[in-house]
Design an enzyme around this catalytic site. Structure first.
Site, PDB file in Angstrom:
ATOM      1  N   GLU A 116    -113.966  63.966 -29.468  1.00 46.38           N
ATOM      2  CA  GLU A 116    -114.846  62.848 -29.827  1.00 46.38           C
ATOM      3  C   GLU A 116    -115.470  62.202 -28.589  1.00 46.38           C
ATOM      4  O   GLU A 116    -115.876  61.038 -28.626  1.00 46.38           O
ATOM      5  CB  GLU A 116    -114.087  61.793 -30.648  1.00 46.38           C
ATOM      6  CG  GLU A 116    -113.410  62.286 -31.907  1.00 46.38           C
ATOM      7  CD  GLU A 116    -114.361  62.770 -33.008  1.00 46.38           C
ATOM      8  OE1 GLU A 116    -115.589  62.669 -32.837  1.00 46.38           O
ATOM      9  OE2 GLU A 116    -113.852  63.266 -34.027  1.00 46.38           O
ATOM     10  N   HIS A 140    -109.548  55.401 -31.180  1.00 45.69           N
ATOM     11  CA  HIS A 140    -109.717  56.028 -32.497  1.00 45.69           C
ATOM     12  C   HIS A 140    -108.358  56.493 -32.994  1.00 45.69           C
ATOM     13  O   HIS A 140    -107.631  57.180 -32.269  1.00 45.69           O
ATOM     14  CB  HIS A 140    -110.669  57.219 -32.392  1.00 45.69           C
ATOM     15  CG  HIS A 140    -110.677  58.103 -33.601  1.00 45.69           C
ATOM     16  ND1 HIS A 140    -111.078  57.644 -34.838  1.00 45.69           N
ATOM     17  CD2 HIS A 140    -110.317  59.390 -33.770  1.00 45.69           C
ATOM     18  CE1 HIS A 140    -110.969  58.641 -35.716  1.00 45.69           C
ATOM     19  NE2 HIS A 140    -110.506  59.720 -35.095  1.00 45.69           N
ATOM     20  N   HIS A 142    -105.730  57.195 -36.875  1.00 39.35           N
ATOM     21  CA  HIS A 142    -105.710  57.592 -38.287  1.00 39.35           C
ATOM     22  C   HIS A 142    -104.652  56.806 -39.069  1.00 39.35           C
ATOM     23  O   HIS A 142    -103.668  57.386 -39.526  1.00 39.35           O
ATOM     24  CB  HIS A 142    -105.394  59.091 -38.403  1.00 39.35           C
ATOM     25  CG  HIS A 142    -106.366  60.020 -37.741  1.00 39.35           C
ATOM     26  ND1 HIS A 142    -106.089  61.355 -37.505  1.00 39.35           N
ATOM     27  CD2 HIS A 142    -107.621  59.825 -37.280  1.00 39.35           C
ATOM     28  CE1 HIS A 142    -107.133  61.931 -36.918  1.00 39.35           C
ATOM     29  NE2 HIS A 142    -108.068  61.021 -36.762  1.00 39.35           N
ATOM     30  N   GLU A 170    -106.219  34.627 -39.905  1.00 38.22           N
ATOM     31  CA  GLU A 170    -106.599  34.951 -38.527  1.00 38.22           C
ATOM     32  C   GLU A 170    -107.694  36.025 -38.451  1.00 38.22           C
ATOM     33  O   GLU A 170    -108.363  36.142 -37.426  1.00 38.22           O
ATOM     34  CB  GLU A 170    -105.379  35.473 -37.762  1.00 38.22           C
ATOM     35  CG  GLU A 170    -104.267  34.467 -37.630  1.00 38.22           C
ATOM     36  CD  GLU A 170    -104.245  33.809 -36.265  1.00 38.22           C
ATOM     37  OE1 GLU A 170    -104.009  34.536 -35.292  1.00 38.22           O
ATOM     38  OE2 GLU A 170    -104.469  32.598 -36.177  1.00 38.22           O
ATOM     39  N   HIS A 211    -111.117  59.431 -42.962  1.00 42.42           N
ATOM     40  CA  HIS A 211    -110.737  59.983 -41.655  1.00 42.42           C
ATOM     41  C   HIS A 211    -109.939  58.977 -40.812  1.00 42.42           C
ATOM     42  O   HIS A 211    -108.824  59.266 -40.411  1.00 42.42           O
ATOM     43  CB  HIS A 211    -112.010  60.428 -40.912  1.00 42.42           C
ATOM     44  CG  HIS A 211    -111.756  61.034 -39.570  1.00 42.42           C
ATOM     45  ND1 HIS A 211    -112.502  62.065 -39.050  1.00 42.42           N
ATOM     46  CD2 HIS A 211    -110.839  60.745 -38.611  1.00 42.42           C
ATOM     47  CE1 HIS A 211    -112.037  62.396 -37.853  1.00 42.42           C
ATOM     48  NE2 HIS A 211    -111.032  61.599 -37.559  1.00 42.42           N
TER      49      HIS A 211
HETATM   50  O1  2HA Z   1    -107.916  65.023 -33.178  1.00 40.76           O
HETATM   51  O2  2HA Z   1    -108.874  62.496 -34.378  1.00 40.76           O
HETATM   52  O3  2HA Z   1    -111.443  62.855 -34.883  1.00 40.76           O
HETATM   53  C1  2HA Z   1    -108.802  64.145 -32.729  1.00 40.76           C
HETATM   54  C2  2HA Z   1    -109.433  63.424 -33.837  1.00 40.76           C
HETATM   55  C3  2HA Z   1    -110.773  63.839 -34.221  1.00 40.76           C
HETATM   56 ZN    ZN Z   2    -109.891  61.511 -35.908  1.00 40.29          ZN
END
Ligand code: 2HA
Ligand code: ZN
Length: 272
Positions: A116, A140, A142, A170, A211
């Site tokens: 990414e 980023h 998940h 908050e 995602h």
């Molecule tokens: O593995 O999360 O979006 C990396 C990620 C791709």
């Molecule tokens: Zn990801």
């Protein structure tokens, strides 16, 4: 100073491990980038090796020309960040044109930056401009509860912002601009990078439907605090929906009452 002993590298690693502990980084999921400041570059400069070839970023980030970044490697497991940092992270530099990068440290044995990278660098460029250089962190991950909600809530910024503000007093203070939402798209491509960076012109938080999430901030602590609050808000929302839905809540007038005491402006587009 040894690069792995510097405070910013140690904090980068502890952040990744905390994210792993939270269950936000199954397998090689998620990625992380940090735009280094001048003192940090000076601290490590004599340990960097400038003999790698320049490689294409896959997008253009001219406002980041010649800057240095600490980034996670593609394929690396966040779980291993502490025990094997030289294969899990690295320092890269963007070239004069903002279209290429080279590896200066870490990423050993042919490892490369996160898949990414275009999204990370485009987001870092946008938030650098929006905050006059203050913001340096893009993360980023998940988180299960946030991802679960992308199957249930309509995928628009107003719905997400309002629900997430309502779940904890908050929240509007921590992310007064709200939350942006990117529809399902192919990860790792320029298109999703452009869509996310468009949202980062306004928001510190962007959901990737089905995602995960991108968040940005000034430093490691504030970025951590932000994702922690957003995911907690998601957990409360799931409990509330599972208990039959909202029966009473913080009103729009209540939200507006927060503005003066906390010196914030809550995005008025989402308060009607
Ligand atoms: O593995 O999360 O979006 C990396 C990620 C791709
Ligand atoms: Zn990801």
């Amino acid at each position: 100073m040894e690069i792995l002993e510097t405070p910013f590298v140690k904090r980068f690693i502890s952040f990744c491990l905390e994210g792993y502990q939270r269950g936000w980084h199954e397998r090689n999921g998620g990625n992380f980038s940090y735009r280094m400041n001048d003192e940090e570059v000076a601290m490590v400069k004599d340990k960097l090796v400038y003999n790698e070839d320049w490689k294409e970023i896959g997008t253009e980030v001219p406002t980041l020309a010649e800057e240095y970044f600490l980034v996670k490697c593609t394929g690396a497991y966040m779980m291993n960040m502490g025990s094997d940092p030289k294969h899990c992270l690295g320092i890269i530099q963007v070239d004069k044109t903002g279209t290429k990068y080279r590896i200066l440290f870490g990423m050993e044995d042919g490892r490369r930056p996160t898949s990414e990278l275009p999204a990370h660098l485009m987001n870092l460029a946008v938030v650098k401009e929006r905050t006059n250089g203050k913001y340096r962190v893009v993360y980023h991950c998940h988180p299960a509860t946030i991802i679960a909600l992308t199957f249930v809530l309509p995928l628009d910024a107003k719905t997400w912002s309002h629900y997430f503000w309502e779940m904890m007093t908050e929240c509007p203070i921590i992310f007064p601009a709200g939350i942006g939402v990117v529809p399902w798209m192919v990860p790792g491509q320029k298109e999703i990078a452009v869509a996310t960076s468009e949202l980062m012109k306004k928001y510190d938080v962007a959901i990737w439907a089905h995602h995960g999430i991108f968040v940005t901030g000034e430093d490691f602590d504030s970025t951590w605090g932000l994702i922690d609050c957003v995911e907690k808000s998601a957990q409360i929302l799931v409990k509330v929906l599972a208990m039959g839905g909202i029966k009473q809540t913080i009103t729009n007038d209540n939200f507006r009452e927060l503005e003066k005491p906390f010196g914030i402006k809550i995005n008025p587009e989402f308060l009607d």
